[in-house]
Design a protein around this motif. Sequence first.
Motif, PDB file in Angstrom:
ATOM      1  N   PRO A 182     -13.440 -62.158-112.749  1.00 18.30           N
ATOM      2  CA  PRO A 182     -13.699 -61.199-111.667  1.00 18.30           C
ATOM      3  C   PRO A 182     -15.150 -61.175-111.200  1.00 18.30           C
ATOM      4  CG  PRO A 182     -12.193 -60.227-113.248  1.00 18.30           C
ATOM      5  CD  PRO A 182     -12.644 -61.537-113.841  1.00 18.30           C
ATOM      6  N   ALA A 206     -11.089 -54.116-112.180  1.00 20.30           N
ATOM      7  CA  ALA A 206     -11.394 -55.362-112.878  1.00 20.30           C
ATOM      8  C   ALA A 206     -12.548 -55.219-113.862  1.00 20.30           C
ATOM      9  CB  ALA A 206     -11.718 -56.449-111.860  1.00 20.30           C
ATOM     10  N   VAL A 257      -5.544 -59.126-112.384  1.00 15.15           N
ATOM     11  CA  VAL A 257      -5.817 -57.720-112.095  1.00 15.15           C
ATOM     12  C   VAL A 257      -5.237 -57.360-110.724  1.00 15.15           C
ATOM     13  CG1 VAL A 257      -7.599 -55.972-111.788  1.00 15.15           C
ATOM     14  CG2 VAL A 257      -7.936 -57.815-113.448  1.00 15.15           C
TER      15      VAL A 257
END
Length: 294
Positions: A182, A206, A257
């Motif tokens: 992320p 995230a 996510v």
Amino acid sequence: MRLTHAKPPLRSLQVFEAAARCGSFTAAGGELGITQSGVSRQVSDLEATLGVALFLRNGARLSVTPAGERLARQLADAFAQTWSAVADAQRSDQIVTLSMLPSVAARWFASRLGDFLSANPDIDLRITASRHLVDFVTEGVDAAIRYSPAPPGNLEAVKLGTETVTPVCSAEYAEKHELDAPEDMYRATLLCGDIPEDWPAWFEAAGCQQSPPAGPRLGDDGAILQAAVEGQGVALGRSLLVADDIAAGRLVAPFHVSLDASHAYWFVRPKDMATTHAINAVEEWLIGQFEVQH
């Protein structure tokens, strides 16, 4: 012949029009399912009623008089409109006008249109794609797929399904920008839209500590996803709208996510509008499609 004011039977007018068009009593009888003598009798009765000669008879030869030509031409137009009106009346219960968002029409429904037509060959389905909430009466819409947090209180509503939201981009873009975690999203171009689930919410989910970078804003989901397909950046993709692109390899979801969408899809129609078999069939088909999707 003496002009009269009696109204001729509709059947005799139909028989005369067929005889004038076919140029033969025998051919007209074959078209209408009656004998040649039956056609001749109907025409003679019509001429007597109108007080006008419609055919000139010279032995076996038959020709339409000028008055007959005018009458035949007008009757042909009138019958064409009549049969068209009858066909429309027979077909009206099979017409369904369905409203939905342009993004849903383009990125989800369009690829399933062939399946719908195969399953419902007798239904004349007409799609109207718009971002505004249609007025069912003034815009002639029978039903709609609405995307909202809750069912509209003034409409009959059936929940079709929910979805999740997750970043998507082209495989080439993910590889080029090395989107492996992320935190790597800080060096990506974030394509922004107007859905309730936004980039700050995803970055927080995230576990990213910093706010996301600003990115270009496109007002339409379809345009945002097309930009992602073409390698222009990363979009927050609604799962319903990106499923086909992911399955075809046009888009990838680099991370697991996702956010639960705050909105759901609803099949809605006016409470006071009479339903038809065709509308019910469209509803059942949509329910089945969403069940497969999930």
